[in-house]
Design a protein around this motif. Structure first.
Motif, PDB file in Angstrom:
ATOM      1  N   PRO A 224     -14.890 -70.418 -30.398  1.00 33.62           N
ATOM      2  CA  PRO A 224     -15.357 -70.711 -29.779  1.00 33.62           C
ATOM      3  C   PRO A 224     -16.019 -71.271 -27.807  1.00 33.62           C
ATOM      4  CG  PRO A 224     -16.612 -69.264 -30.750  1.00 33.62           C
ATOM      5  CD  PRO A 224     -14.949 -69.938 -31.520  1.00 33.62           C
ATOM      6  N   THR A 225     -17.185 -72.530 -29.914  1.00 37.15           N
ATOM      7  CA  THR A 225     -18.125 -73.289 -28.982  1.00 37.15           C
ATOM      8  C   THR A 225     -18.082 -74.601 -29.054  1.00 37.15           C
ATOM      9  OG1 THR A 225     -19.821 -72.525 -30.225  1.00 37.15           O
ATOM     10  CG2 THR A 225     -19.822 -71.440 -27.650  1.00 37.15           C
ATOM     11  N   ARG A 226     -18.825 -75.189 -28.916  1.00 37.98           N
ATOM     12  CA  ARG A 226     -19.232 -76.492 -29.500  1.00 37.98           C
ATOM     13  C   ARG A 226     -19.761 -76.308 -31.075  1.00 37.98           C
ATOM     14  NH1 ARG A 226     -20.236 -80.052 -24.357  1.00 37.98           N
ATOM     15  NH2 ARG A 226     -20.520 -78.831 -23.706  1.00 37.98           N
ATOM     16  N   ALA A 227     -20.915 -75.435 -30.463  1.00 41.53           N
ATOM     17  CA  ALA A 227     -21.441 -75.561 -32.038  1.00 41.53           C
ATOM     18  C   ALA A 227     -21.137 -75.049 -33.244  1.00 41.53           C
ATOM     19  CB  ALA A 227     -23.186 -74.917 -31.715  1.00 41.53           C
ATOM     20  N   ALA A 228     -20.340 -73.896 -33.004  1.00 40.90           N
ATOM     21  CA  ALA A 228     -19.355 -73.344 -33.658  1.00 40.90           C
ATOM     22  C   ALA A 228     -18.473 -74.152 -34.736  1.00 40.90           C
ATOM     23  CB  ALA A 228     -19.261 -72.493 -33.555  1.00 40.90           C
ATOM     24  N   THR A 229     -17.933 -75.384 -33.307  1.00 39.28           N
ATOM     25  CA  THR A 229     -17.421 -76.304 -34.462  1.00 39.28           C
ATOM     26  C   THR A 229     -18.174 -77.001 -35.370  1.00 39.28           C
ATOM     27  OG1 THR A 229     -15.928 -75.976 -32.327  1.00 39.28           O
ATOM     28  CG2 THR A 229     -15.751 -77.861 -33.270  1.00 39.28           C
ATOM     29  N   ASP A 230     -19.524 -77.580 -35.015  1.00 39.58           N
ATOM     30  CA  ASP A 230     -19.657 -78.627 -35.647  1.00 39.58           C
ATOM     31  C   ASP A 230     -20.312 -78.054 -37.359  1.00 39.58           C
ATOM     32  OD1 ASP A 230     -19.623 -80.126 -33.781  1.00 39.58           O
ATOM     33  OD2 ASP A 230     -21.674 -79.643 -32.720  1.00 39.58           O
ATOM     34  N   GLN A 231     -20.528 -76.299 -37.137  1.00 39.31           N
ATOM     35  CA  GLN A 231     -21.389 -75.336 -37.945  1.00 39.31           C
ATOM     36  C   GLN A 231     -20.172 -75.699 -39.142  1.00 39.31           C
ATOM     37  OE1 GLN A 231     -22.882 -71.730 -37.428  1.00 39.31           O
ATOM     38  NE2 GLN A 231     -22.203 -71.237 -39.077  1.00 39.31           N
ATOM     39  N   THR A 232     -18.992 -75.000 -38.200  1.00 39.87           N
ATOM     40  CA  THR A 232     -17.469 -74.989 -39.428  1.00 39.87           C
ATOM     41  C   THR A 232     -16.734 -75.845 -40.009  1.00 39.87           C
ATOM     42  OG1 THR A 232     -16.953 -72.470 -38.016  1.00 39.87           O
ATOM     43  CG2 THR A 232     -15.499 -73.088 -39.609  1.00 39.87           C
ATOM     44  N   ALA A 233     -17.329 -76.492 -39.416  1.00 35.35           N
ATOM     45  CA  ALA A 233     -16.391 -78.401 -39.523  1.00 35.35           C
ATOM     46  C   ALA A 233     -17.213 -78.390 -41.361  1.00 35.35           C
ATOM     47  CB  ALA A 233     -16.619 -80.095 -38.714  1.00 35.35           C
ATOM     48  N   HIS A 234     -18.083 -78.189 -41.496  1.00 28.23           N
ATOM     49  CA  HIS A 234     -18.881 -78.503 -42.796  1.00 28.23           C
ATOM     50  C   HIS A 234     -17.591 -77.700 -43.615  1.00 28.23           C
ATOM     51  CE1 HIS A 234     -22.082 -80.672 -41.655  1.00 28.23           C
ATOM     52  NE2 HIS A 234     -22.432 -80.634 -40.889  1.00 28.23           N
ATOM     53  N   GLU A 235     -17.843 -76.243 -43.828  1.00 34.30           N
ATOM     54  CA  GLU A 235     -16.867 -75.831 -44.636  1.00 34.30           C
ATOM     55  C   GLU A 235     -15.642 -75.956 -44.981  1.00 34.30           C
ATOM     56  OE1 GLU A 235     -16.169 -71.058 -45.485  1.00 34.30           O
ATOM     57  OE2 GLU A 235     -17.149 -71.646 -43.961  1.00 34.30           O
ATOM     58  N   ILE A 236     -14.674 -76.552 -44.125  1.00 30.71           N
ATOM     59  CA  ILE A 236     -13.130 -77.001 -43.994  1.00 30.71           C
ATOM     60  C   ILE A 236     -13.386 -78.721 -44.936  1.00 30.71           C
ATOM     61  CG2 ILE A 236     -11.191 -78.082 -42.073  1.00 30.71           C
ATOM     62  CD1 ILE A 236     -12.167 -76.074 -40.205  1.00 30.71           C
ATOM     63  N   ARG A 237     -14.343 -78.931 -44.868  1.00 31.53           N
ATOM     64  CA  ARG A 237     -15.041 -80.832 -45.814  1.00 31.53           C
ATOM     65  C   ARG A 237     -14.722 -80.031 -46.780  1.00 31.53           C
ATOM     66  NH1 ARG A 237     -19.992 -84.437 -44.747  1.00 31.53           N
ATOM     67  NH2 ARG A 237     -20.700 -82.972 -45.095  1.00 31.53           N
ATOM     68  N   ALA A 238     -15.224 -79.453 -47.101  1.00 35.45           N
ATOM     69  CA  ALA A 238     -15.320 -78.904 -48.538  1.00 35.45           C
ATOM     70  C   ALA A 238     -13.975 -78.419 -49.183  1.00 35.45           C
ATOM     71  CB  ALA A 238     -16.984 -77.475 -48.908  1.00 35.45           C
ATOM     72  N   PHE A 239     -13.624 -77.829 -48.137  1.00 35.40           N
ATOM     73  CA  PHE A 239     -12.432 -76.994 -48.591  1.00 35.40           C
ATOM     74  C   PHE A 239     -11.625 -78.164 -49.194  1.00 35.40           C
ATOM     75  CE2 PHE A 239      -8.066 -75.912 -46.989  1.00 35.40           C
ATOM     76  CZ  PHE A 239      -7.496 -74.756 -48.283  1.00 35.40           C
ATOM     77  N   LEU A 240     -11.124 -79.336 -48.117  1.00 37.53           N
ATOM     78  CA  LEU A 240     -10.133 -79.914 -48.029  1.00 37.53           C
ATOM     79  C   LEU A 240     -10.642 -81.057 -49.002  1.00 37.53           C
ATOM     80  CD1 LEU A 240      -9.323 -81.502 -44.202  1.00 37.53           C
ATOM     81  CD2 LEU A 240      -8.487 -79.587 -45.930  1.00 37.53           C
ATOM     82  N   ASP A 241     -12.351 -81.355 -49.685  1.00 37.54           N
ATOM     83  CA  ASP A 241     -12.142 -82.042 -51.081  1.00 37.54           C
ATOM     84  C   ASP A 241     -12.245 -81.686 -52.121  1.00 37.54           C
ATOM     85  OD1 ASP A 241     -13.483 -83.842 -49.745  1.00 37.54           O
ATOM     86  OD2 ASP A 241     -15.220 -83.302 -49.666  1.00 37.54           O
ATOM     87  N   ALA A 242     -11.511 -79.712 -52.496  1.00 35.05           N
ATOM     88  CA  ALA A 242     -11.234 -79.384 -53.167  1.00 35.05           C
ATOM     89  C   ALA A 242      -9.851 -78.876 -53.413  1.00 35.05           C
ATOM     90  CB  ALA A 242     -11.942 -77.809 -52.909  1.00 35.05           C
ATOM     91  N   CYS A 243      -8.833 -79.524 -52.556  1.00 35.55           N
ATOM     92  CA  CYS A 243      -7.629 -79.218 -52.788  1.00 35.55           C
ATOM     93  C   CYS A 243      -6.449 -80.434 -51.758  1.00 35.55           C
ATOM     94  CB  CYS A 243      -6.875 -77.991 -52.098  1.00 35.55           C
ATOM     95  SG  CYS A 243      -7.092 -77.856 -50.158  1.00 35.55           S
TER      96      CYS A 243
END
Length: 999
Positions: free
Chosen positions: A347-366
C-alpha cells in the motif's frame, strides 16, 4: 540503406564504431531479443497465449512469427519524415554537430544508392514512424481491403498486429491516426524498400511469408497486451547501445544476424531476465527459524491446485505469517505453472522498502539454479533513494565484476558507505538489482519485483505503456498485500487487472488482515470473468480461499488460530493536544512504549509540539519523543523511520530475541505510516477514530512481538488501545468534514480522509460492545469478521441503529451519512469503470481498437505537474484521493550556493549529466537523481485553492540549472523559510515537515 538509430549518447563512436546503425541491423537486434525472451523469459502461460495467437499451436512457427512482427515495429522508419531527422542538429546529443555532419554524409550516400528520399525535406507530410508501420504493414503482407488500397477481404489479424505495433512508443493509435500516417508513408515510392526489408528478414528467420497471415488469430484479449509488451521490451533491450553495437555496411547481413543473436543472449543474461525455475524447497529449508508451517499456512499450500493458475485469498491477523505463505505459494506456482517470478504490491512506499528485505532473504533461499542470480526490482517513485536498492545494485556490480563510480560518489556524504565505496552490512546473496530497472516501467518486467499497488491499478488503464505493465505482471504470481487498505476505486481497478491476469494465465495471491465480504467476492468474480466461467462454491470454511481456473472455490484452514489475542478498547473523547500530551507523559512515566496514530499530519504535529512543551515538567527528554509522517523529505523521513524500527522493531527474523536497543520508555507520534509501514511493537496504543478494519490493523502494532511480553511494564501487560473521537453537541461523533455548504455547523477534517458513515458506524459498532464502564473487549481474530460486517454489511433499507423509532440523532446521523457514502461509492465505481480496460465486457472480448489511448491519458507516473485545468482526456489514476504536485526542495546558503541540506554539507550538483558518454558521467547522473528524489515531496492540490491559496507552481521562477529547470522548486534559507517559489507561504523543518503559512 535506411538508418535506424543514431549515436546520440556517443557510445558507438566512443568504441570506434559508426555514428549510425542501419535500420535492418536494428530489426535483427529486436528479432534476436524477442527470440531470447521467448526461450528464456516468458512464462509458460504467456508463451502458450502467443502460440495460440500466432502459430495455430505450432510453437516453433509461432516463435518465428512473433520475432518477425516484433522486428517490424520500426518498419515506418523507412520513410522521409523519419529519415530527415538525421540531417538536423540533434538536441542533447554528444558532439551534436559531428552527428549532424554524419547525417549529411549518410544522405549523400543514400541518394547516390537510389533510396527514394524526398527532394525537399520540409515539403513532406509528417507522421510518427510507428503509425506509418501500422498503416503500411497489412498491405505489405497481402491484405487487399479498402484501407489497403484494394477491394478484397480485410485480414483482421494483420490489422490488429499493425495497430499494436503502432503503439510501441506507449499509446495504441486509433484508426484515424493510422489512416493519416498512410500519406506520410508514401507507399508507392517506398514499397520496394519495405518489401526488401520484409523478404530479407523472413530469409534470416527461415519464415515462409505465405503462412503468416492465416496463422494470426488474436482472439484471446490478453494476447494483445502480451504481444505489445513483448515488442516494447525487446525494442528497449535492443536499443541499449552499451549492449548492442552498430553494424558496418562492409559486413554481410549474415554476420549482422550472428552478432544480433550473440548480443541478445548476453543482454538477457546480463539483465537477469531468466525465468525462475526453482528446485523444490520444503518449509523448513525456506524458513529454518520456523521449520513447521502454521495450520492455516499448511492448509493453504495443500489446497493449491497441482497444475494451473490459482487465485488465493488469505485473511489472517497482522504478523501471522501471511507474507511467508504468499511467497511459498509463488514458489509452488512457479513450479506447477511455469510463472517466471513474482511481484508483490504494497500500500505504501515505506511498506515496500520494509518487505523487500524479506523477499530478498526468500530469493536467496530458493534460486533457480545453484549459481543463478535473482533480479529484485523495487518499484516506486523514490526507489532510488533507499539503501536496499543501492545494496542490491552493489551486489549486481559484484556479479558482473564491474566497478562503478556511483558507489564512490554516494560515499562522499553517506555514513553507511565505507572508505572503499562499499555499503556497510552489504548483503552477500544471490539477489541483485541492475540499475536498468530503476527507469520508468522497467521494474515490472524484472522477474522479481516489489512496489506499490499503483502499478497494478495502472496496468488496466489507458496510459503510456500500460500494456508493458500488464505484460510484466502477466508472467508472474502477483501478490497483493493489505487488500483491506484500498478504496473502492482502487479495488475496482484491481479487479480489472485480476481479470486480465486470469485471461493471461497468471496467478494472484491476495493478503488481508480484514477483508469485507463484498471486496472478497468482487475479486473472485473478476478472476472467474477472466477465465470465462462462474464461481462454484464448495464446502469448507476458513481464512484461506482458493479458486482454480475452472471457478471451483475452496475455503480451508482452521477457522481460528489456536491462540486468540484479547484486547481492551476504550472510546475516549479527544481532550485536545495539551491534555492528551499530559496524559501520555504521565501514563508512561515509569516506563513503556506508547504509539499514537493520528489521521492527519497536522494533528500529529500539534500533539508532538504539545509533548515537547510539557516534556521537561514530566521528566522526559526530547529524545524520548519521536514524530514520523509523510510530509517530510525522504532525506529526513527515511532516517527517522529507520531509527524507530531500530528501537522498536524485531531483533531477528523469527522475533525470538528481545531487541537490546529497545528503550525503557518512548512515545512515537505518527500518521498511517505506523499502521502500514513500520514493523514495530508498542506496549500501548492511542489512535484517532478510523474505519473498523483500519483500527484492527493499527491494533496489530500493539504487543506485536511476543518476545517483549515478559518485560512489559506491569500497567501495560494487558493489550489496551484507546480510540480518540470528537463529540458533537448531541454527544455523537463529529464525522462530517468542514463544508462551506453548512456554514455555522462544526466539522472535522478527518471526514475528508475517511467516509463519515464508516467512522460513525465504527463508533456505533464499538459502542454496542462496551461494558458498563465503557470498555470494549475484543478477541482477535475471532471477533474481526463480525466487527467488520457490522460496519460494512448494510441491509437494503440502510443501516440500523438499535430499537428506536427512527427519529433519534444517532439514527439520523447514520442514515444521512450512509446515503452520502452510497453516492460516493457510486462515483468511485463509475470512475473506475470509465477508466478501466476489461478483457471481456458484456460478454464481448476486447479488440485492439477498444484498447487505444493517447497522450491525454497521461504517463501513469507521478511527477511534477502544474495546477490548472484538467486534462482533455481521462487521465489514468492510481487512486481517487486528492492529487498532489511533486516539488523539489533546495536550500540556499549565505554565499548563494544551493545545497540539499540546511547545514550546507551537501552541495547540490545541478549540471546536466544526461548525455554524459562516460561511466563516470552516467554514475554522476544516477547519484544526482538519487539526491533530487531525496529532496522531493508532494504538495496537496488543496493548498493551491480555497482561502489564502499559495501561488501555483507555474508561477514560481524556475532555476536556470539544466537538471532542474522544468521542476517546480522551493528554495529555502537555512532556517527553512521559503525565499524562492511561493515566498512566505510555506516553511519546512526536518521534524515537522512542510507547513503552510496562514494567509
Amino acid at each position: 540503406m535506411p538508418w535506424g538509430k543514431t549515436d546520440r549518447e556517443g557510445d558507438s563512436r566512443g568504441r570506434g564504431e559508426a555514428a549510425w546503425n542501419p535500420l535492418f541491423a536494428h530489426l535483427l537486434d529486436v528479432a534476436a531479443c524477442t527470440g531470447e525472451l521467448w526461450d528464456r523469459y516468458l512464462s509458460d502461460s504467456v508463451r502458450a497465449r502467443l502460440i495460440e495467437a500466432f502459430g495455430n499451436g505450432d510453437a516453433a512457427f509461432a516463435r518465428r512469427v512473433v520475432m518477425f512482427f516484433s522486428a517490424l515495429h520500426d518498419l515506418g522508419k523507412a520513410s522521409n519524415c523519419f529519415l530527415r531527422a538525421f540531417t538536423r542538429r540533434p538536441r542533447y546529443a554528444t558532439d551534436a554537430e559531428g552527428l549532424r555532419q554524419a547525417g549529411v554524409r549518410w544522405e549523400g550516400a543514400a541518394r547516390a544508392a537510389g533510396l527514394p528520399l524526398a527532394r525537399r525535406w520540409e515539403a513532406e507530410p509528417y507522421a510518427r514512424h510507428e503509425h506509418i508501420t501500422a498503416a503500411l504493414l497489412p498491405r505489405l503482407l497481402g491484405c487487399t481491403c479498402h484501407r489497403c488500397g484494394g477491394y478484397g477481404p480485410r485480414l483482421d489479424g494483420l490489422h490488429t498486429v499493425a495497430t499494436l505495433l503502432g503503439g510501441h512508443h506507449g499509446h495504441i493509435p486509433n484508426a484515424d491516426t493510422i489512416g493519416r500516417a498512410l500519406k506520410a508513408g508514401r507507399p508507392t515510392a517506398w514499397e520496394p524498400v519495405h518489401r526488401a526489408l520484409l523478404d530479407h528478414l523472413a530469409l534470416r528467420l527461415g519464415l515462409d511469408l505465405a503462412r503468416v497471415p492465416p496463422a494470426v488469430r488474436l482472439h484471446r484479449p490478453s494476447a494483445l497486451p502480451l504481444f505489445a509488451g513483448l515488442v516494447v521490451l525487446a525494442d528497449w533491450i535492443a536499443s541499449d547501445t552499451s549492449r548492442f553495437t552498430y553494424r558496418s555496411l562492409d559486413q554481410s547481413t549474415e554476420m549482422w544476424w550472428d552478432d544480433s543473436r550473440r548480443q541478445a543472449a548476453e543482454a538477457v543474461t546480463g539483465l537477469h531476465l531468466e525465468a525462475w525455475r526453482p528446485e523444490p524447497r520444503d518449509w523448513s529449508a525456506l524458513y529454518p527459524d520456523t521449520p513447521d508451517p502454521l495450520p492455516f499456512q499448511a492448509a493453504a499450500l495443500t489446497a493449491l491446485p497441482s497444475d494451473g493458475p490459482a487465485l488465493v485469498l488469505v485473511e489472517s491477523a497482522t504478523g501471522s505469517g501471511k507474507t511467508r505463505l504468499a511467497l511459498s505459494c509463488a514458489l509452488h506456482l512457479a513450479r506447477s505453472c511455469g510463472h517466471h517470478g513474482l511481484y508483490m504490491a504494497m500500500p505504501t512506499r515505506a511498506a515496500t522498502d520494509q518487505t523487500a528485505h524479506e523477499i530478498r532473504a526468500f530469493l536467496d533461499a530458493c534460486p533457480g539454479t545453484p549459481d543463478a542470480t535473482a533480479n529484485l526490482a523495487v518499484v516506486h517513485h523514490t526507489a532510488g533513494t533507499t539503501p536496499l536498492v543501492h545494496q542490491l545494485i552493489d551486489s549486481a556490480r559484484g556479479v558482473r565484476g564491474e566497478v562503478d563510480s556511483l558507489s564512490v560518489l554516494d560515499a562522499i556524504n553517506d555514513p553507511t558507505v565505507d572508505g572503499e565505496g562499499r555499503q556497510q552490512g552489504q548483503h552477500e546473496g544471490r539477489t541483485v538489482l541492475d540499475p536498468w530497472y530503476l527507469q520508468r516501467c522497467r521494474g515490472l518486467v524484472s522477474p522479481f519485483g516489489i512496489g506499490t499497488v499503483d502499478q497494478i491499478t495502472l496496468a488496466s488503464q489507458p496510459s503510456r505503456h500500460w500494456f508493458l505493465r500488464l505484460f510484466g505482471l502477466a508472467n508472474k504470481t502477483v501478490i497483493i498485500d493489505e487488500a483491506h487498505a484500498y478504496e473502492l476505486f482502487q479495488r475496482c481497478l484491481l479487479s480489472a487487472t485480476v481479470s486480465w491476469l486470469a485471461d493471461a494465465g497468471a496467478s494472484v495471491v491476495v493478503l488481508s488482515a480484514t477483508l469485507p465480504a463484498d471486496a472478497r467476492q468482487s475479486l473472485v468474480t473478476a478472476w472467474c470473468d477472466g477465465h470465462r466461467t462462474a464461481p462454484r462454491d464448495g464446502e469448507g470454511l476458513g481464512p484461506v480461499t482458493v479458486v482454480d481456473q475452472h471457478g471451483a472455490v475452496r475455503r480451508t484452514g482452521p477457522p481460528e488460530p489456536s491462540v486468540s489475542v484479547d484486547t481492551t478498547l476504550d472510546l475516549l473523547p479527544d481532550p485536545g493536544p495539551g491534555e492528551l500530551a499530559a496524559r501520555l507523559l504521565s501514563e508512561a512515566s515509569a516506563g513503556g512504549i506508547t504509539a499514537v496514530v493520528r489521521n492527519r499530519v497536522r494533528s500529529a504535529s500539534d500533539l508532538y509540539a504539545a509533548l515537547l512543551e510539557r516534556a521537561a515538567e514530566h521528566g522526559w527528554s526530547q529524545e524520548e519523543i519521536l514524530l514520523v509522517h509523510g510530509r517530510l523529505l525522504p532525506r529526513d523521513r527515511l532516517p527517522v523511520e529507520d531509527h524507530v524500527t531500530t528501537l522498536l522493531g524485531p531483533c531477528d527474523d523469527n522475533r525470538r530475541i528481545r531487541n537490546p536497543r529497545r528503550p525503557e520508555r518512548l512515545i512515537v507520534v505518527g500518521t498511517q505510516i505506523i499502521e502500514q509501514s513500520l514493523d514495530i511493537d508498542a506496549d500501548r496504543i492511542y489512535t484517532d477514530l478510523a474505519p473498523v478494519d483500519l483500527l484492527l490493523q493499527r491494533r496489530g502494532r500493539l504487543h506485536r512481538h511476543r518476545v517483549n511480553d515478559a518485560d512489559r511494564p506491569e500497567r501495560f501487560r494487558e493489550a489496551r488501545m484507546t480510540v480518540l473521537w470528537s463529540p458533537d453537541a448531541d454527544g455523537l461523533p463529529l464525522v462530517d468534514p468542514p463544508s462551506a455548504r453548512r456554514p455555522g455547523r462544526p466539522g472535522h477534517p478527518d471526514g475528508h480522509i475517511y467516509a463519515p458513515y464508516v467512522l460513525a458506524a465504527t463508533w456505533y459498532a464499538l459502542g454496542l460492545r462496551a461494558d458498563a464502564d465503557g470498555t470494549v473487549r475484543v478477541s482477535l481474530p475471532s471477533d474481526a469478521r463480525a466487527l467488520i460486517d457490522s460496519v460494512y454489511t448494510v441491509g437494503k433499507d440502510g443501516p440500523a441503529a438499535g430499537p428506536d423509532d427512527g427519529q433519534s440523532p444517532l439514527r439520523a446521523l447514520l442514515l444521512r451519512t450512509w446515503e452520502d457514502w452510497q453516492a460516493d461509492l457510486r462515483n468511485e465505481d463509475n470512475n473506475a469503470h470509465a477508466r478501466a480496460f476489461l478483457p471481456y465486457r458484456a460478454g464481448a472480448a476486447a479488440e485492439a481498437t477498444s484498447l487505444i489511448s493517447g497522450v491525454a491519458n497521461g504517463d501513469g507516473e507521478p511527477g511534477p505537474r502544474a495546477v490548472g485545468p484538467p486534462s482533455s482526456g481521462l487521465v489514468a489514476l492510481s487512486r481517487l484521493g486528492e492529487p498532489t504536485v511533486d516539488v523539489l526542495v533546495l536550500y540556499q546558503q549565505d554565499d548563494g550556493a544551493l545545497t540539499y541540506d540546511a547545514a550546507g554539507a551537501l552541495p547540490a550538483d545541478l549540471r546536466n549529466h544526461r548525455a554524459a558518454p562516460t561511466a563516470e558521467g552516467r554514475a554522476a547522473h544516477r547519484a544526482q537523481q538519487r539526491h533530487l528524489l531525496s529532496n522531493t515531496l508532494p504538495i496537496p492540490h488543496a493548498w493551491f485553492h480555497g482561502p489564502a491559496p499559495i501561488p501555483p507552481p507555474v508561477t514560481w521562477p524556475p532555476l536556470p540549472h539544466a537538471a532542474v529547470h522544468s521542476r517546480p522548486t522551493l528554495v529555502l534559507n537555512r532556517t527553512g523559510e521559503c525565499i524562492r517559489g511561493p515566498v512566505g507561504c510555506v516553511a519546512y523543518t526536518p521534524v515537522t515537515g512542510l507547513v503552510r503559512r496562514p494567509g
